[in-house]
Write a protein that holds these residues in place. Structure first.
Motif, PDB file in Angstrom:
ATOM      1  N   GLY A 148       0.831  -1.201   0.000  1.00 25.60           N
ATOM      2  CA  GLY A 148       0.000   0.000   0.000  1.00 25.60           C
ATOM      3  C   GLY A 148       0.860   1.243   0.000  1.00 25.60           C
ATOM      4  N   LEU A 149       0.229   2.377  -0.228  1.00 26.97           N
ATOM      5  CA  LEU A 149       0.954   3.641  -0.248  1.00 26.97           C
ATOM      6  C   LEU A 149       1.531   3.950   1.133  1.00 26.97           C
ATOM      7  N   THR A 150       2.536   4.796   1.164  1.00 26.69           N
ATOM      8  CA  THR A 150       3.156   5.202   2.427  1.00 26.69           C
ATOM      9  C   THR A 150       2.120   5.853   3.346  1.00 26.69           C
ATOM     10  N   GLY A 151       2.106   5.425   4.600  1.00 25.28           N
ATOM     11  CA  GLY A 151       1.214   6.031   5.577  1.00 25.28           C
ATOM     12  C   GLY A 151      -0.145   5.384   5.684  1.00 25.28           C
ATOM     13  N   THR A 152      -0.388   4.293   4.962  1.00 29.49           N
ATOM     14  CA  THR A 152      -1.702   3.649   5.044  1.00 29.49           C
ATOM     15  C   THR A 152      -1.859   2.799   6.305  1.00 29.49           C
ATOM     16  N   GLY A 153      -0.754   2.543   7.003  1.00 27.65           N
ATOM     17  CA  GLY A 153      -0.852   1.793   8.260  1.00 27.65           C
ATOM     18  C   GLY A 153      -0.569   0.313   8.106  1.00 27.65           C
ATOM     19  N   GLU A 245      -5.641  12.281   3.879  1.00 26.84           N
ATOM     20  CA  GLU A 245      -5.671  12.965   5.171  1.00 26.84           C
ATOM     21  C   GLU A 245      -5.240  12.025   6.303  1.00 26.84           C
ATOM     22  N   ASN A 246      -5.764  10.814   6.293  1.00 22.17           N
ATOM     23  CA  ASN A 246      -5.373   9.851   7.322  1.00 22.17           C
ATOM     24  C   ASN A 246      -3.905   9.478   7.222  1.00 22.17           C
ATOM     25  N   ARG A 247      -3.417   9.378   6.001  1.00 22.82           N
ATOM     26  CA  ARG A 247      -2.011   9.023   5.810  1.00 22.82           C
ATOM     27  C   ARG A 247      -1.092  10.122   6.321  1.00 22.82           C
ATOM     28  N   VAL A 248      -1.442  11.367   6.042  1.00 28.98           N
ATOM     29  CA  VAL A 248      -0.646  12.491   6.553  1.00 28.98           C
ATOM     30  C   VAL A 248      -0.647  12.488   8.078  1.00 28.98           C
ATOM     31  N   THR A 249      -1.812  12.243   8.669  1.00 26.01           N
ATOM     32  CA  THR A 249      -1.915  12.194  10.135  1.00 26.01           C
ATOM     33  C   THR A 249      -1.037  11.089  10.709  1.00 26.01           C
ATOM     34  N   ARG A 250      -1.035   9.944  10.038  1.00 27.38           N
ATOM     35  CA  ARG A 250      -0.240   8.811  10.522  1.00 27.38           C
ATOM     36  C   ARG A 250       1.259   9.114  10.415  1.00 27.38           C
ATOM     37  N   ILE A 251       1.683   9.709   9.300  1.00 29.69           N
ATOM     38  CA  ILE A 251       3.093  10.074   9.134  1.00 29.69           C
ATOM     39  C   ILE A 251       3.487  11.124  10.169  1.00 29.69           C
ATOM     40  N   LEU A 252       2.607  12.075  10.422  1.00 31.50           N
ATOM     41  CA  LEU A 252       2.863  13.094  11.438  1.00 31.50           C
ATOM     42  C   LEU A 252       3.096  12.442  12.802  1.00 31.50           C
ATOM     43  N   GLU A 253       2.285  11.469  13.112  1.00 27.70           N
ATOM     44  CA  GLU A 253       2.417  10.775  14.401  1.00 27.70           C
ATOM     45  C   GLU A 253       3.734   9.994  14.477  1.00 27.70           C
ATOM     46  N   ASP A 254       4.032   9.258  13.402  1.00 24.35           N
ATOM     47  CA  ASP A 254       5.208   8.388  13.416  1.00 24.35           C
ATOM     48  C   ASP A 254       6.518   9.157  13.324  1.00 24.35           C
ATOM     49  N   TYR A 255       6.605  10.069  12.358  1.00 23.33           N
ATOM     50  CA  TYR A 255       7.895  10.694  12.038  1.00 23.33           C
ATOM     51  C   TYR A 255       8.135  12.018  12.746  1.00 23.33           C
ATOM     52  N   VAL A 256       7.094  12.595  13.323  1.00 18.48           N
ATOM     53  CA  VAL A 256       7.267  13.875  14.023  1.00 18.48           C
ATOM     54  C   VAL A 256       7.033  13.699  15.527  1.00 18.48           C
ATOM     55  N   ILE A 257       5.820  13.334  15.891  1.00 16.85           N
ATOM     56  CA  ILE A 257       5.489  13.260  17.323  1.00 16.85           C
ATOM     57  C   ILE A 257       6.279  12.156  18.025  1.00 16.85           C
ATOM     58  N   TYR A 335       6.550   9.709  -2.785  1.00 17.55           N
ATOM     59  CA  TYR A 335       6.175   8.342  -2.443  1.00 17.55           C
ATOM     60  C   TYR A 335       5.033   7.801  -3.291  1.00 17.55           C
ATOM     61  N   ASP A 336       3.982   8.592  -3.517  1.00 19.84           N
ATOM     62  CA  ASP A 336       2.835   8.069  -4.249  1.00 19.84           C
ATOM     63  C   ASP A 336       3.172   7.671  -5.679  1.00 19.84           C
ATOM     64  N   PRO A 337       3.903   8.500  -6.444  1.00 21.10           N
ATOM     65  CA  PRO A 337       4.270   8.063  -7.804  1.00 21.10           C
ATOM     66  C   PRO A 337       5.128   6.793  -7.789  1.00 21.10           C
ATOM     67  N   MET A 338       6.029   6.678  -6.815  1.00 20.17           N
ATOM     68  CA  MET A 338       6.886   5.502  -6.732  1.00 20.17           C
ATOM     69  C   MET A 338       6.062   4.249  -6.443  1.00 20.17           C
ATOM     70  N   TYR A 339       5.129   4.355  -5.501  1.00 16.90           N
ATOM     71  CA  TYR A 339       4.312   3.201  -5.146  1.00 16.90           C
ATOM     72  C   TYR A 339       3.297   2.875  -6.247  1.00 16.90           C
ATOM     73  N   ALA A 340       2.832   3.907  -6.963  1.00 15.27           N
ATOM     74  CA  ALA A 340       1.907   3.654  -8.072  1.00 15.27           C
ATOM     75  C   ALA A 340       2.597   2.840  -9.157  1.00 15.27           C
ATOM     76  N   TYR A 341       3.860   3.144  -9.395  1.00 16.39           N
ATOM     77  CA  TYR A 341       4.639   2.392 -10.381  1.00 16.39           C
ATOM     78  C   TYR A 341       4.816   0.945  -9.925  1.00 16.39           C
ATOM     79  N   GLN A 342       5.116   0.769  -8.635  1.00 16.31           N
ATOM     80  CA  GLN A 342       5.283  -0.579  -8.096  1.00 16.31           C
ATOM     81  C   GLN A 342       3.968  -1.361  -8.144  1.00 16.31           C
ATOM     82  N   ARG A 343       2.868  -0.679  -7.859  1.00 16.39           N
ATOM     83  CA  ARG A 343       1.556  -1.340  -7.896  1.00 16.39           C
ATOM     84  C   ARG A 343       1.262  -1.843  -9.303  1.00 16.39           C
TER      85      ARG A 343
END
Length: 369
Positions: A148-153, A245-257, A335-343
């Motif tokens: 899945g895309l980065t940040g999907t959990g 939006e959820n992915r951004v929130t998850r990345i914020l939690e993991d990589y910042v907070i 990340y999204d273009p890279m993962y779209a190519y992989q998908r």
């Protein structure tokens, strides 16, 4: 006295306490989780005895070992072993091959009135057992990979299942340019040992399918064992979806907070309270710098400026929401273009797609088949 044992499977499945009497340098090169290192000889003593063995043979080496570890030094080491035995009466001790060193420790403990069993074959045999058991698991158990895309959990899916192997958890790395933690990754051998032990436990619980996150060969600087990685190349994929939006929130939690908290803990006793935030800032900016070429100079400059502004806002007011700007830009433009190519390249292997709840349901049902 309990018998010496070579039932490695039982030792790892039950989490029996183990005392490793190898020298510290050996222990640092590779060990098992939660094992305590209480060496018979330190690194320099081991070096001298090893040199003596090569030049003069076993008898001379044993004699030198007794000479080096004697008197108060011997008493201190026996006391440390006795303390471990008293704290872990159901445990075992071992050395590298289960030979002279572990037998000598047993002898000295017995002379001190303590009977304690050793592991036959020692570290070398247990390590071989884990390598073989992981390869057997790969041969016998079908795999399913969560993609899945980065940040999907994806990591949350792995944590929610009882038939999963946590590659990123054991590697202590999130598997991306921003994936490192404040503390170092384990050594390669430690990573492999932890992974094999988890696989052993998952299989013992009756899992018929193993679930892993879709990873490359490297997780940070750790390498996925070859047989496992080869099996992953053909495994069916389960694609996890979530909103931007959820992915951004998850990345914020993991990589910042969470990362800010890690650096704060690491520098908790530093005289300068700013050191933790400086280290955290360097982590974020260094992670972005590593993908500068792939972003392109202009887009890198834009994201770098957004990140610097967010860090400044966070340091002044504690508000982390400004970080959402560079995170969203990074997801959209990198990340999204890279993962779209992989998908697209792996499309024929995708057997299911859905949100978190749907994916967990699918994989849970698959694991019971």
């Amino acid at each position: 006295m309990r018998e010496n044992t070579d039932d490695y499977r039982s030792l790892f499945l039950t989490g029996v306490p183990m005392m490793d009497v190898r020298a510290p340098i050996e222990f640092a090169k590779g060990a098992f989780p939660e094992v305590v290192n209480q060496p018979l000889m330190d690194d320099e003593e081991r070096r001298k005895v090893g040199t003596c063995y090569k030049e003069h043979g076993q008898a001379a080496a044993i004699a030198l070992g007794h000479k080096l570890v004697n008197g108060e030094l011997k008493e201190a080491r026996v006391a440390a072993w006795k303390a471990f035995v008293e704290a872990n009466p159901n445990g075992y001790l071992y050395c590298f091959r289960g030979g002279l060193r572990s037998q000598l420790v047993q002898q000295w403990l017995a002379e001190a009135g303590v009977q304690y069993p050793r592991i036959i074959g020692g570290y070398k045999a247990m390590r071989r057992f884990l390598i073989d058991s992981l390869e057997e698991t790969v041969r016998d158990c079908p795999l399913r990979l969560v993609a899945g895309l980065t940040g999907t959990g994806k990591t949350e899916i792995i944590a929610a299942l009882d038939n999963s192997l946590d590659l990123e958890g054991h590697a202590h790395h999130r598997g991306s340019s921003f994936g490192r933690h404040a503390t170092p990754q384990p050594g390669q051998i430690d990573f492999e040992n932890r992974l094999a032990i988890e696989a052993l436990k998952v299989r013992a619980q009756g899992a018929s399918v193993l679930v892993l996150e879709d990873e490359g060969r490297m997780v940070g600087s750790r390498t996925v064992p070859l047989e496992l990685f080869r099996a992953m190349q053909d495994a069916p994929l389960v694609w996890l979806d979530d909103t931007l939006e959820n992915r951004v929130t998850r990345i914020l939690e993991d990589y910042v907070i969470d990362m800010r908290a890690e650096f704060a803990e690491q520098h908790a006793h530093a005289e300068d309270p700013e050191l933790a935030f400086q280290a955290f800032s360097q982590y974020l900016q260094g992670s972005l710098l590593r993908i500068r070429k792939r972003l392109g100079g202009e887009r890198f400059q834009e994201l770098d400026e957004l990140m610097r502004q967010a860090l400044d806002s966070q340091q002044r007011s504690g508000n982390v929401q400004a970080h959402r700007g560079w995170i969203e830009g990074l997801l959209r433009d990198y990340y999204d273009p890279m993962y779209a190519y992989q998908r697209e390249a792996k499309e024929e292997r995708v057997v299911f797609a859905g949100d978190k709840e749907a994916v967990i349901g699918y994989l849970s049902e698959t694991g019971r088949q």
